[in-house]
Design a protein around this motif. Structure first.
Motif, PDB file in Angstrom:
ATOM      1  N   ALA A 366      98.236  55.714  15.557  1.00  0.00           N
ATOM      2  CA  ALA A 366      97.979  56.985  16.245  1.00  0.00           C
ATOM      3  C   ALA A 366      98.875  57.167  17.468  1.00  0.00           C
ATOM      4  O   ALA A 366      98.667  58.095  18.247  1.00  0.00           O
ATOM      5  CB  ALA A 366      96.507  57.076  16.654  1.00  0.00           C
ATOM      6  N   SER A 367      99.873  56.311  17.637  1.00  0.00           N
ATOM      7  CA  SER A 367     100.805  56.437  18.754  1.00  0.00           C
ATOM      8  C   SER A 367     101.544  57.765  18.672  1.00  0.00           C
ATOM      9  O   SER A 367     102.048  58.155  17.621  1.00  0.00           O
ATOM     10  CB  SER A 367     101.806  55.276  18.719  1.00  0.00           C
ATOM     11  N   GLY A 368     101.570  58.479  19.799  1.00  0.00           N
ATOM     12  CA  GLY A 368     102.213  59.786  19.849  1.00  0.00           C
ATOM     13  C   GLY A 368     101.303  60.920  19.451  1.00  0.00           C
ATOM     14  O   GLY A 368     101.629  62.090  19.659  1.00  0.00           O
ATOM     15  N   LYS A 369     100.171  60.613  18.861  1.00  0.00           N
ATOM     16  CA  LYS A 369      99.178  61.633  18.477  1.00  0.00           C
ATOM     17  C   LYS A 369      97.958  61.516  19.391  1.00  0.00           C
ATOM     18  O   LYS A 369      97.755  62.335  20.275  1.00  0.00           O
ATOM     19  CB  LYS A 369      98.798  61.471  17.003  1.00  0.00           C
ATOM     20  N   ARG A 370      97.148  60.532  19.156  1.00  0.00           N
ATOM     21  CA  ARG A 370      95.984  60.324  20.027  1.00  0.00           C
ATOM     22  C   ARG A 370      96.398  59.618  21.323  1.00  0.00           C
ATOM     23  O   ARG A 370      95.857  59.878  22.384  1.00  0.00           O
ATOM     24  CB  ARG A 370      94.943  59.490  19.267  1.00  0.00           C
ATOM     25  N   TYR A 371      97.387  58.707  21.244  1.00  0.00           N
ATOM     26  CA  TYR A 371      97.684  57.834  22.383  1.00  0.00           C
ATOM     27  C   TYR A 371      99.131  57.970  22.844  1.00  0.00           C
ATOM     28  O   TYR A 371     100.025  58.305  22.064  1.00  0.00           O
ATOM     29  CB  TYR A 371      97.407  56.372  22.002  1.00  0.00           C
ATOM     30  N   ASP A 372      99.334  57.651  24.119  1.00  0.00           N
ATOM     31  CA  ASP A 372     100.664  57.614  24.733  1.00  0.00           C
ATOM     32  C   ASP A 372     101.439  56.432  24.143  1.00  0.00           C
ATOM     33  O   ASP A 372     100.967  55.289  24.190  1.00  0.00           O
ATOM     34  CB  ASP A 372     100.484  57.447  26.246  1.00  0.00           C
ATOM     35  N   PRO A 373     102.651  56.661  23.592  1.00  0.00           N
ATOM     36  CA  PRO A 373     103.424  55.546  23.027  1.00  0.00           C
ATOM     37  C   PRO A 373     103.673  54.415  24.017  1.00  0.00           C
ATOM     38  O   PRO A 373     103.679  53.245  23.627  1.00  0.00           O
ATOM     39  CB  PRO A 373     104.732  56.221  22.601  1.00  0.00           C
ATOM     40  N   ASN A 374     103.880  54.723  25.291  1.00  0.00           N
ATOM     41  CA  ASN A 374     104.104  53.667  26.279  1.00  0.00           C
ATOM     42  C   ASN A 374     102.862  52.801  26.469  1.00  0.00           C
ATOM     43  O   ASN A 374     102.957  51.584  26.619  1.00  0.00           O
ATOM     44  CB  ASN A 374     104.518  54.270  27.624  1.00  0.00           C
ATOM     45  N   VAL A 375     101.691  53.441  26.457  1.00  0.00           N
ATOM     46  CA  VAL A 375     100.446  52.684  26.578  1.00  0.00           C
ATOM     47  C   VAL A 375     100.222  51.843  25.325  1.00  0.00           C
ATOM     48  O   VAL A 375      99.787  50.686  25.393  1.00  0.00           O
ATOM     49  CB  VAL A 375      99.262  53.639  26.825  1.00  0.00           C
ATOM     50  N   VAL A 376     100.536  52.405  24.166  1.00  0.00           N
ATOM     51  CA  VAL A 376     100.396  51.648  22.921  1.00  0.00           C
ATOM     52  C   VAL A 376     101.314  50.427  22.939  1.00  0.00           C
ATOM     53  O   VAL A 376     100.934  49.330  22.497  1.00  0.00           O
ATOM     54  CB  VAL A 376     100.707  52.548  21.696  1.00  0.00           C
ATOM     55  N   ASN A 377     102.532  50.589  23.451  1.00  0.00           N
ATOM     56  CA  ASN A 377     103.464  49.472  23.531  1.00  0.00           C
ATOM     57  C   ASN A 377     102.920  48.369  24.450  1.00  0.00           C
ATOM     58  O   ASN A 377     103.006  47.173  24.130  1.00  0.00           O
ATOM     59  CB  ASN A 377     104.821  49.956  24.039  1.00  0.00           C
ATOM     60  N   ALA A 378     102.348  48.765  25.595  1.00  0.00           N
ATOM     61  CA  ALA A 378     101.732  47.774  26.493  1.00  0.00           C
ATOM     62  C   ALA A 378     100.553  47.088  25.810  1.00  0.00           C
ATOM     63  O   ALA A 378     100.335  45.878  25.972  1.00  0.00           O
ATOM     64  CB  ALA A 378     101.278  48.460  27.783  1.00  0.00           C
ATOM     65  N   PHE A 379      99.801  47.844  25.015  1.00  0.00           N
ATOM     66  CA  PHE A 379      98.664  47.292  24.268  1.00  0.00           C
ATOM     67  C   PHE A 379      99.149  46.246  23.259  1.00  0.00           C
ATOM     68  O   PHE A 379      98.554  45.177  23.110  1.00  0.00           O
ATOM     69  CB  PHE A 379      97.928  48.444  23.575  1.00  0.00           C
ATOM     70  N   ARG A 380     100.238  46.552  22.556  1.00  0.00           N
ATOM     71  CA  ARG A 380     100.774  45.601  21.584  1.00  0.00           C
ATOM     72  C   ARG A 380     101.227  44.323  22.287  1.00  0.00           C
ATOM     73  O   ARG A 380     100.986  43.212  21.790  1.00  0.00           O
ATOM     74  CB  ARG A 380     101.946  46.234  20.830  1.00  0.00           C
ATOM     75  N   GLN A 381     101.858  44.459  23.432  1.00  0.00           N
ATOM     76  CA  GLN A 381     102.282  43.279  24.178  1.00  0.00           C
ATOM     77  C   GLN A 381     101.077  42.444  24.603  1.00  0.00           C
ATOM     78  O   GLN A 381     101.104  41.211  24.536  1.00  0.00           O
ATOM     79  CB  GLN A 381     103.093  43.696  25.404  1.00  0.00           C
ATOM     80  N   GLU A 382     100.029  43.128  25.055  1.00  0.00           N
ATOM     81  CA  GLU A 382      98.821  42.410  25.487  1.00  0.00           C
ATOM     82  C   GLU A 382      98.185  41.670  24.318  1.00  0.00           C
ATOM     83  O   GLU A 382      97.762  40.517  24.436  1.00  0.00           O
ATOM     84  CB  GLU A 382      97.824  43.399  26.096  1.00  0.00           C
ATOM     85  N   MET A 383      98.096  42.326  23.162  1.00  0.00           N
ATOM     86  CA  MET A 383      97.499  41.692  21.987  1.00  0.00           C
ATOM     87  C   MET A 383      98.362  40.534  21.480  1.00  0.00           C
ATOM     88  O   MET A 383      97.845  39.540  20.972  1.00  0.00           O
ATOM     89  CB  MET A 383      97.315  42.725  20.872  1.00  0.00           C
ATOM     90  N   ASP A 384      99.697  40.663  21.603  1.00  0.00           N
ATOM     91  CA  ASP A 384     100.614  39.619  21.142  1.00  0.00           C
ATOM     92  C   ASP A 384     100.756  38.486  22.153  1.00  0.00           C
ATOM     93  O   ASP A 384     101.336  37.447  21.840  1.00  0.00           O
ATOM     94  CB  ASP A 384     102.002  40.209  20.853  1.00  0.00           C
ATOM     95  N   GLY A 385     100.295  38.736  23.383  1.00  0.00           N
ATOM     96  CA  GLY A 385     100.415  37.716  24.422  1.00  0.00           C
ATOM     97  C   GLY A 385     101.814  37.572  24.951  1.00  0.00           C
ATOM     98  O   GLY A 385     102.198  36.526  25.482  1.00  0.00           O
ATOM     99  N   GLY A 386     102.646  38.663  24.830  1.00  0.00           N
ATOM    100  CA  GLY A 386     104.026  38.592  25.269  1.00  0.00           C
ATOM    101  C   GLY A 386     104.142  38.787  26.756  1.00  0.00           C
ATOM    102  O   GLY A 386     103.170  38.826  27.500  1.00  0.00           O
ATOM    103  N   GLY A 387     105.390  38.933  27.220  1.00  0.00           N
ATOM    104  CA  GLY A 387     105.641  39.094  28.647  1.00  0.00           C
ATOM    105  C   GLY A 387     105.090  40.391  29.166  1.00  0.00           C
ATOM    106  O   GLY A 387     104.890  41.345  28.434  1.00  0.00           O
ATOM    107  N   GLY A 388     104.818  40.447  30.438  1.00  0.00           N
ATOM    108  CA  GLY A 388     104.346  41.664  31.088  1.00  0.00           C
ATOM    109  C   GLY A 388     102.910  41.584  31.519  1.00  0.00           C
ATOM    110  O   GLY A 388     102.466  42.342  32.331  1.00  0.00           O
TER     111      GLY A 388
END
Length: 455
Positions: A366-388
């Motif tokens: 739902a990125s770009g529709k329901r949710y802000d793509p930048n927020v979705v990207n931060a969410f993916r990083q958080e779920m993956d445990g990556g940097g940031g």
């Protein structure tokens, strides 16, 4: 006419039904003061059938005598009376019985006299003769409702003060235990006192009172709000928001269901996709209700703005304002994703409980529709445990050792900040954390870096 007369209608005329076993509430008491008996008779007839207890006096002096012997909720005084006019009388009422609401009854257009009554007596309203009965009853009702609200505010302030005192007592108890067990490392005393001061700030107390109201509904609401708040703050950190913005988002996560107070249990238990018609319309109003509840609190206006926009969509098809893209506050864009991620898993949005990976996939799609793509990207990083995100590992309080540094704020389940990020732990502070956790009967979310910088 007898100088003072009392007329009371049955209390059930205006009072709410009493709880089983409780005494019925006493009707409000009105004092009417006028040197014209016919005016007093008219006021008596008007109010005695409305559930009020009515006292009357034919002069200001008699009115003061009544107030010395009776508990009066509201005073209606004529302006022009011999010996003591309404302004002087109401001025004395204000000084001696400030909790009594004051109304001025005037039959002539003397602006200066009305100003005197406002300045001296601090009246709630003035009413001109002849009056309209319906208007008169409405003014009295509104005045008493305002008085009830003021009394409730005082009650809540007293409750907050009482909770502060209990918290202070808990801190003192913790301090005594630490001193008895360690008898060392006194250099950390100032840090401990600073942490205790944070627990007693009025802002935190306000949040605690509001969170307590939400928890009255029971169930998993408290745990769910905590999960949402934690995820929202992690995303805020990844998006480089400052401390104040991150705090507003964290509080918004704790209070994101505030506007649902008063909704039926059946409605709260119904998945969003199953709501239709009036129920769906009512659901979409909960962000506005949350904003309205918080707007009087200046420190929470940032949080209120986030709550108002939490149902907006990035594509502009949301509620209540139909905002799109970057016009939606960033905090609301973050909160929307965090709320939906856990609602999908708990069956609050669709009829079945999704697994975490399924909820994650729906959000990413739902990125770009329901949710802000930048927020979705931060969410993916958080779920993956990556940097940031915040560096470090989650540990139990029993695993803490001196020299570890907090990787993020240590916050209780009630949303109270106990210690700030980057605080270096010593033996004395670790014991405080463990004692606090034992007393609260719940595990604290602790994330640390292994050792202090430079070690």
């Amino acid at each position: 006419m007898t100088p003072v007369q009392s007329f009371a209608a049955p209390a059930t005329a205006t009072a709410s039904p009493a709880a089983p076993g409780a005494a019925p509430a006493a009707p409000p008491t009105l004092l009417c003061v006028d040197d014209e008996p016919n005016i007093l008779a008219s006021l008596r007839r008007l109010f005695r059938g409305k559930g009020y207890r009515v006292l009357v006096a034919e002069s200001g002096a008699e009115g003061l005598q009544v107030l010395e012997n009776e508990q009066v909720d509201l005073v209606i005084s004529d302006m022009r009376m011999p010996e003591m006019d309404g302004a002087r009388f109401l001025g004395q009422v204000r000084e001696r019985w400030p909790d009594s609401v004051r109304l001025l009854l005037t039959g002539y257009s003397d602006i200066q006299s009305i100003q005197d009554a406002i300045n001296c007596g601090e009246i709630y309203r003035y009413i001109t003769k002849p009056w309209d009965d319906n208007d008169m009853v409405l003014v009295v009702r509104h005045a008493l409702e305002r008085r009830a609200l003021e009394q409730e505010k005082q009650r809540l302030e007293a409750l907050a003060l009482h909770q502060n005192e209990e918290l202070k007592a808990l801190n003192q108890s913790l301090e005594a235990k630490v001193e008895a067990r360690t008898q060392q490392l006194q250099v950390s005393r100032d840090a401990a006192l600073a942490a205790n001061d944070k627990l007693k700030q009025n802002f935190v107390t306000t949040i605690k009172v509001i969170a307590s109201i939400l928890e009255m509904r029971g169930g998993a609401l408290s745990g769910h709000s905590r999960q949402v708040a934690d995820l929202a703050r992690k995303l805020a950190v990844r998006l480089n928001l400052n401390a104040k913005e991150s705090q507003d988002i964290f509080v918004a996560g704790l209070l994101h269901d505030l506007g649902k107070i008063g909704y039926s249990d059946d409605m709260l238990a119904t998945p969003l996709t199953m709501l239709h018609g009036e129920a769906l319309g009512l659901f979409r109003k909960h962000p506005l209700r949350a904003e309205q509840l918080l707007m009087p609190l200046e420190d929470l206006r940032g949080t209120a703005a986030i709550l108002r926009a939490q149902l907006e969509r990035f594509d502009g098809n949301g509620f209540p304002d139909g905002l799109a893209g970057l016009a939606i506050p960033l905090g609301a864009r973050i909160l929307a994703l965090a709320v939906d991620y856990y609602n999908l898993q708990q069956g609050a949005m669709v009829q079945r409980h999704l697994r975490a990976d399924e909820a994650r996939t729906l959000i990413i799609n739902a990125s770009g529709k329901r949710y802000d793509p930048n927020v979705v990207n931060a969410f993916r990083q958080e779920m993956d445990g990556g940097g940031g995100g915040d560096e470090g590992v989650d540990v139990l309080s029993g695993e803490l050792v001196p020299g570890m540094v907090l990787a993020r704020d240590l916050v209780s389940r009630d949303g109270l900040m106990l210690l700030a990020a980057d605080h270096t732990l010593d033996a004395r502070m670790i014991q405080q954390v463990q004692d606090f956790e034992a007393k609260s009967e719940g595990r604290l979310p602790i994330r640390v870096r292994p050792f202090a910088k430079g070690k």
